[in-house]
Enzyme design. Structure first.
Site, short mmCIF file in Angstrom:
data_model
loop_
_atom_site.label_atom_id
_atom_site.label_comp_id
_atom_site.label_asym_id
_atom_site.label_seq_id
_atom_site.Cartn_x
_atom_site.Cartn_y
_atom_site.Cartn_z
N ARG A 51 29.92 22.53 62.80
CA ARG A 51 28.89 22.95 61.87
C ARG A 51 28.23 21.71 61.28
O ARG A 51 28.70 20.60 61.48
CB ARG A 51 29.41 23.90 60.78
CG ARG A 51 30.84 23.83 60.40
CD ARG A 51 31.24 22.59 59.65
NE ARG A 51 30.36 22.29 58.53
CZ ARG A 51 30.13 21.08 58.08
NH1 ARG A 51 30.70 20.03 58.66
NH2 ARG A 51 29.33 20.88 57.06
N GLY A 52 27.14 21.93 60.57
CA GLY A 52 26.31 20.83 60.11
C GLY A 52 25.12 20.70 61.03
O GLY A 52 25.28 20.64 62.26
N ALA A 53 23.92 20.67 60.47
CA ALA A 53 22.70 20.76 61.29
C ALA A 53 22.63 19.71 62.40
O ALA A 53 22.40 20.07 63.56
CB ALA A 53 21.47 20.70 60.38
N ARG A 93 22.91 29.96 65.81
CA ARG A 93 22.70 29.82 64.36
C ARG A 93 21.20 29.78 64.10
O ARG A 93 20.49 28.99 64.71
CB ARG A 93 23.34 28.53 63.81
CG ARG A 93 24.84 28.41 63.89
CD ARG A 93 25.61 29.38 63.01
NE ARG A 93 25.38 29.23 61.59
CZ ARG A 93 26.02 28.39 60.78
NH1 ARG A 93 26.93 27.57 61.29
NH2 ARG A 93 25.76 28.35 59.49
N GLN A 194 33.87 24.15 52.60
CA GLN A 194 33.64 22.90 53.33
C GLN A 194 33.88 21.68 52.45
O GLN A 194 34.31 20.63 52.94
CB GLN A 194 32.21 22.86 53.88
CG GLN A 194 31.94 23.87 54.98
CD GLN A 194 31.21 25.09 54.45
OE1 GLN A 194 31.48 25.54 53.33
NE2 GLN A 194 30.31 25.65 55.22
N ASP A 235 19.43 21.68 56.08
CA ASP A 235 19.41 22.34 57.38
C ASP A 235 17.99 22.57 57.89
O ASP A 235 17.78 22.68 59.09
CB ASP A 235 20.17 23.66 57.30
CG ASP A 235 21.67 23.45 57.21
OD1 ASP A 235 22.32 23.52 58.26
OD2 ASP A 235 22.17 23.18 56.11
N ASN A 245 19.45 24.43 52.33
CA ASN A 245 20.76 23.80 52.49
C ASN A 245 21.81 24.85 52.12
O ASN A 245 21.49 25.98 51.75
CB ASN A 245 20.87 22.56 51.60
CG ASN A 245 22.09 21.71 51.94
OD1 ASN A 245 22.35 21.40 53.09
ND2 ASN A 245 22.88 21.37 50.93
N LYS A 246 23.07 24.47 52.19
CA LYS A 246 24.18 25.38 51.93
C LYS A 246 23.97 26.13 50.61
O LYS A 246 23.53 25.55 49.63
CB LYS A 246 25.48 24.59 51.91
CG LYS A 246 26.73 25.43 51.70
CD LYS A 246 26.88 26.51 52.76
CE LYS A 246 26.96 25.96 54.16
NZ LYS A 246 27.03 27.02 55.19
#
Length: 345
Positions: A51-53, A93, A194, A235, A245-246
């Site tokens: 995960r993570g863009a 995603r 996370q 993201d 973002n998150k």
């Protein structure tokens, strides 16, 4: 000096397969998912093993290499099979634009008649370019931080989310190596934790002092005056600087503004989606309710209760003091300032 604080890696390309550090098991287990097909890479992205863009984009690029290895490119049928796999990767995603940027880059290469060796070389280039961009962003962002105060970060934006060093954590690692900060506050980042599982683990692995907080403690922390910057990743960023973002990032930006704390977004130019004038057009992924109603596979809410679980929120550009890219810093972002730094991207 910075390499001393950057020892974590999420990828290991083996030529015939991609090893992904399974981030669902950290910090208790260090195990790898061995992806030998594009379908397995898509499953790993969808299932949050990676995960993570930026990391998602890199993994998807290697997924295309695996698709070409599996199906070949000799016939129209085999080519269509490869493009079908690319479509499947794109569906894994919906919010992180780096995924679509990397896949579009691989598609264009295939459209020009590239073979397996060129496709693999392109995936490696995407991987290496991200690491170089992170080092540039680290230097640009760290230069904004006056020594004397600590920083707060949200979610995980480090080596686990990128090719290495990280975006927001890349700035933090660089700033720590330059003695600009002494401690990192990381919030836990519900519902996938996370911050607790990944950011705290990364920083501890690299010997950087980290203090974990509940997200509900962030306002009280900012009120103490200990924190000079809130530093986050992204993201997807719209043309005017609105940033997805998150989930929880928007709230942090509001609290930072209320308490006079500066707010920094760190993201490569591949995270910008200039086709979207504002953040209103950014698609927001909604994940299963049981991620909120359970923890570690055990229910924490009454059976049958509903939950709302958006993975991301959008922070308006007017709440952002700086967007740091590998091309430079966008201060108080606007359409014109974004365009001035990004040029003809």
């Amino acid at each position: 000096m910075i390499d001393h604080y950057d020892g974590v890696r999420a990828f290991d390309w083996k030529g015939d397969g991609l090893l992904l550090l399974d981030q669902r098991l950290l910090p208790h287990l260090t195990e790898y998912v061995h992806c030998r097909t594009a379908e397995e890479v898509a499953d790993a992205i969808r299932g949050m093993a990676v995960r993570g863009a930026p990391a998602i984009g890199i993994a998807a690029a290697y997924g295309v290499v695996l698709a070409v290895r599996q199906h070949g490119l000799a016939t129209e049928c085999s080519r269509q099979s490869v493009f079908h796999e690319i479509d499947r990767l794109a569906e894994s995603r919906p919010t992180a634009v780096n995924l679509f940027w990397a896949l579009d880059r691989m598609r264009r290469l295939l459209d020009r008649g590239a073979g397996l060796a060129q496709v693999e070389q392109e995936a490696r280039a995407i991987h290496e370019e991200d690491l170089l961009a992170n080092h540039r962003m680290g230097a640009f962002g760290a230069a904004l931080i006056e020594p004397g105060l600590d920083v707060l970060t949200h979610c995980n934006t480090g080596s686990l989310a990128t090719a290495g060093l990280g975006t927001a954590l890349g700035v933090i690692r660089t700033a720590y190596s330059e003695k600009r900060i002494g401690r990192v506050f990381a919030d836990e980042t519900r519902p996938w934790l996370q911050g607790a599982r990944l950011t705290a683990w990364e920083l501890k692995e690299d010997g950087i002092p980290v203090t974990l907080i509940c997200e509900g403690a962030a306002a009280s922390l900012l009120r103490t005056g200990k924190v000079g910057w809130v530093i986050v990743g992204a993201d997807r960023i719209a043309a005017n600087g609105d940033t997805a973002n998150k989930i929880g990032t928007y709230g942090l930006a509001i609290m930072a503004r209320r308490h006079g704390v500066k707010f920094m977004v760190v993201a490569p130019t591949t995270t910008f989606d200039l086709s979207l004038p504002t953040g209103e057009g950014i698609p927001i992924e909604t994940r299963p309710m049981d991620e909120v109603t359970s923890l570690g596979g055990r229910p924490i809410a009454p059976a049958g209760v509903d939950a709302w679980n958006p993975s991301f929120d959008v922070t308006p550009a007017e709440l952002i003091d700086a967007i740091v890219t590998e091309r430079g810093v966008i201060h108080q972002p606007t359409v014109e300032r974004v365009r001035a730094v990004l040029g003809g991207l």
